[in-house]
Design an enzyme around this catalytic site. Sequence first.
Site, PDB file in Angstrom:
ATOM      1  CG  ASN A  89       1.275   1.410   4.868  1.00 59.13           C
ATOM      2  OD1 ASN A  89       1.156   2.169   5.827  1.00 59.13           O
ATOM      3  ND2 ASN A  89       0.766   1.705   3.677  1.00 59.13           N
TER       4      ASN A  89
ATOM      5  CE1 TYR B 153      -7.884   1.220  10.199  1.00 55.62           C
ATOM      6  CE2 TYR B 153      -7.880   2.178  12.401  1.00 55.62           C
ATOM      7  CZ  TYR B 153      -7.282   2.013  11.160  1.00 55.62           C
ATOM      8  OH  TYR B 153      -6.076   2.634  10.898  1.00 55.62           O
TER       9      TYR B 153
ATOM     10  N   GLY C 237       0.824  -1.223   0.000  1.00 54.05           N
ATOM     11  CA  GLY C 237       0.000   0.000   0.000  1.00 54.05           C
ATOM     12  C   GLY C 237       0.842   1.249   0.000  1.00 54.05           C
ATOM     13  CB  ALA C 238       4.209   1.885  -0.966  1.00 55.37           C
ATOM     14  CB  SER C 239      -0.065   3.738  -4.584  1.00 57.13           C
ATOM     15  OG  SER C 239      -1.213   3.448  -3.819  1.00 57.13           O
TER      16      SER C 239
ATOM     17  CB  ILE D 276      -0.853  10.027  10.385  1.00 58.15           C
ATOM     18  CG1 ILE D 276      -0.319   9.211  11.581  1.00 58.15           C
ATOM     19  CG2 ILE D 276       0.285  10.482   9.470  1.00 58.15           C
ATOM     20  CD1 ILE D 276       0.593   9.945  12.541  1.00 58.15           C
TER      21      ILE D 276
ATOM     22  CE  LYS E  14      -4.826  -0.755  10.970  1.00 61.47           C
ATOM     23  NZ  LYS E  14      -3.756  -1.014  10.006  1.00 61.47           N
TER      24      LYS E  14
ATOM     25  CB  ALA F  33     -11.861  -6.209  15.550  1.00 64.94           C
TER      26      ALA F  33
HETATM   27  P1  NAP Z   1      -4.472   5.603   2.609  1.00 67.34           P
HETATM   28  O1  NAP Z   1      -3.963   6.973   2.335  1.00 67.34           O
HETATM   29  O2  NAP Z   1      -5.924   5.323   2.459  1.00 67.34           O
HETATM   30  O3  NAP Z   1      -3.621   4.571   1.694  1.00 67.34           O
HETATM   31  C1  NAP Z   1      -3.892   3.202   1.782  1.00 67.34           C
HETATM   32  C2  NAP Z   1      -2.950   2.453   0.877  1.00 67.34           C
HETATM   33  O4  NAP Z   1      -3.222   1.065   1.031  1.00 67.34           O
HETATM   34  C3  NAP Z   1      -3.107   2.779  -0.589  1.00 67.34           C
HETATM   35  O5  NAP Z   1      -1.834   2.800  -1.199  1.00 67.34           O
HETATM   36  C4  NAP Z   1      -3.933   1.600  -1.144  1.00 67.34           C
HETATM   37  O6  NAP Z   1      -3.624   1.289  -2.487  1.00 67.34           O
HETATM   38  C5  NAP Z   1      -3.396   0.490  -0.264  1.00 67.34           C
HETATM   39  N1  NAP Z   1      -4.276  -0.673  -0.171  1.00 67.34           N
HETATM   40  C6  NAP Z   1      -5.481  -0.774   0.432  1.00 67.34           C
HETATM   41  N2  NAP Z   1      -5.953  -2.030   0.306  1.00 67.34           N
HETATM   42  C7  NAP Z   1      -5.017  -2.737  -0.382  1.00 67.34           C
HETATM   43  C8  NAP Z   1      -4.904  -4.074  -0.819  1.00 67.34           C
HETATM   44  N3  NAP Z   1      -5.884  -4.960  -0.599  1.00 67.34           N
HETATM   45  N4  NAP Z   1      -3.787  -4.453  -1.486  1.00 67.34           N
HETATM   46  C9  NAP Z   1      -2.783  -3.589  -1.732  1.00 67.34           C
HETATM   47  N5  NAP Z   1      -2.835  -2.289  -1.349  1.00 67.34           N
HETATM   48  C10 NAP Z   1      -3.942  -1.879  -0.689  1.00 67.34           C
HETATM   49  O7  NAP Z   1      -4.116   5.132   4.080  1.00 67.34           O
HETATM   50  P2  NAP Z   1      -3.058   5.723   5.144  1.00 67.34           P
HETATM   51  O8  NAP Z   1      -3.745   6.731   5.967  1.00 67.34           O
HETATM   52  O9  NAP Z   1      -1.791   6.068   4.479  1.00 67.34           O
HETATM   53  O10 NAP Z   1      -2.862   4.435   6.075  1.00 67.34           O
HETATM   54  C11 NAP Z   1      -1.809   3.527   5.888  1.00 67.34           C
HETATM   55  C12 NAP Z   1      -1.792   2.572   7.071  1.00 67.34           C
HETATM   56  O11 NAP Z   1      -1.640   3.319   8.279  1.00 67.34           O
HETATM   57  C13 NAP Z   1      -3.081   1.765   7.220  1.00 67.34           C
HETATM   58  O12 NAP Z   1      -2.777   0.469   7.661  1.00 67.34           O
HETATM   59  C14 NAP Z   1      -3.826   2.523   8.292  1.00 67.34           C
HETATM   60  O13 NAP Z   1      -4.726   1.703   8.991  1.00 67.34           O
HETATM   61  C15 NAP Z   1      -2.684   2.988   9.178  1.00 67.34           C
HETATM   62  N6  NAP Z   1      -2.998   4.146  10.017  1.00 67.34           N
HETATM   63  C16 NAP Z   1      -3.330   5.352   9.466  1.00 67.34           C
HETATM   64  C17 NAP Z   1      -3.586   6.422  10.297  1.00 67.34           C
HETATM   65  C18 NAP Z   1      -3.916   7.791   9.769  1.00 67.34           C
HETATM   66  O14 NAP Z   1      -4.175   8.682  10.573  1.00 67.34           O
HETATM   67  N7  NAP Z   1      -3.894   8.009   8.466  1.00 67.34           N
HETATM   68  C19 NAP Z   1      -3.529   6.257  11.683  1.00 67.34           C
HETATM   69  C20 NAP Z   1      -3.206   5.017  12.200  1.00 67.34           C
HETATM   70  C21 NAP Z   1      -2.934   3.976  11.351  1.00 67.34           C
HETATM   71  P3  NAP Z   1      -4.650   1.565  -3.704  1.00 67.34           P
HETATM   72  O15 NAP Z   1      -4.916   3.038  -3.691  1.00 67.34           O
HETATM   73  O16 NAP Z   1      -3.901   1.111  -4.899  1.00 67.34           O
HETATM   74  O17 NAP Z   1      -5.872   0.764  -3.388  1.00 67.34           O
END
Ligand code: NAP
Length: 247
Positions: free
Chosen positions: A90, A155, A12-14, A188, A159, A157
């Site tokens: 991630n 979510y 999920g690094a896009s 974040i 995490k 559950a």
């Molecule tokens: P985000 O901006 O929504 O990005 C999610 C990424 O995950 C995207 O690159 C997406 O790719 C990819 N993805 C989702 N489902 C996938 C799958 N089945 N296979 C491959 N790639 C997949 O999310 P983020 O906020 O950066 O969060 C990243 C991580 O941090 C998550 O695990 C989230 O729970 C955790 N987190 C985030 C926060 C926050 O405040 N943002 C806080 C705590 C934890 P596509 O676009 O190609 O689908």
Amino acid sequence: MKFTGNNVLVTGASRGIGAQIAKSLAGFGLKVWINYRSGAEAADKIKEEIENAGGNAAVIQADVTVEEEFLAAIKTIIDADGELSYLVNNAGITKDKLALRMSVDDFNDVISANLTSAFIGCKASLKVMGKKRFGSVVNISSIVGEMGNAGQTNYAASKGGLNAMTKSFAKEAASRSIRYNAITPGFIATDMTEELKDEVKDEYIRNIPLKRFGNASEVAEAVAFLLSDHSSYITGEILKVNGGLYV
Ligand code: NAP
């Protein structure tokens, strides 16, 4: 930061936190494999940014909830580089709803994206890293897995399960010198938090001792530390990166 290993897969690094983790790890000299599910253009852009900054990156498409796809991606990496030194699980999603309105499908989809995918990655890495008796894995969890949150039973559950699973993998893999740790970010600034209503965001910020949302780079720095040689005696740890919101 010092790294004995050479390459890393970031799922999920896009975009969001994963994209920043990829950029930071490339900056530390690792070859970074940028995984994406549907955002090919966004993933290519991150690769380009890394290369323009003098780093080494490749993109790899896979839906990490599908075991065959995730394993095929890891095989591609091993075929190309001869090893996988590090993995960052991630990729994650939210499907928020109050529990009474949440369908079992909404629950299972989030468990599959956030927990089952990480299980596939942790298990596969144990196998491939086990052969070299070297490796480090970081799972990106969440403060919500520690605190719980209204509207996020699925979510939370996923995490909470990820934290417990990380500790269990750490225990099973220690004899092969492979380390498993997790990071629990608070709020974040990313697309995920952008979806929150302004009044909800303001309320969260009021309660955060550091009085702001974190930056993806602040999560990425913690990931780099937990992958690096500097954390060689740390395994099974759940590291909070939350501005003091939950201590
Ligand atoms: P985000 O901006 O929504 O990005 C999610 C990424 O995950 C995207 O690159 C997406 O790719 C990819 N993805 C989702 N489902 C996938 C799958 N089945 N296979 C491959 N790639 C997949 O999310 P983020 O906020 O950066 O969060 C990243 C991580 O941090 C998550 O695990 C989230 O729970 C955790 N987190 C985030 C926060 C926050 O405040 N943002 C806080 C705590 C934890 P596509 O676009 O190609 O689908």
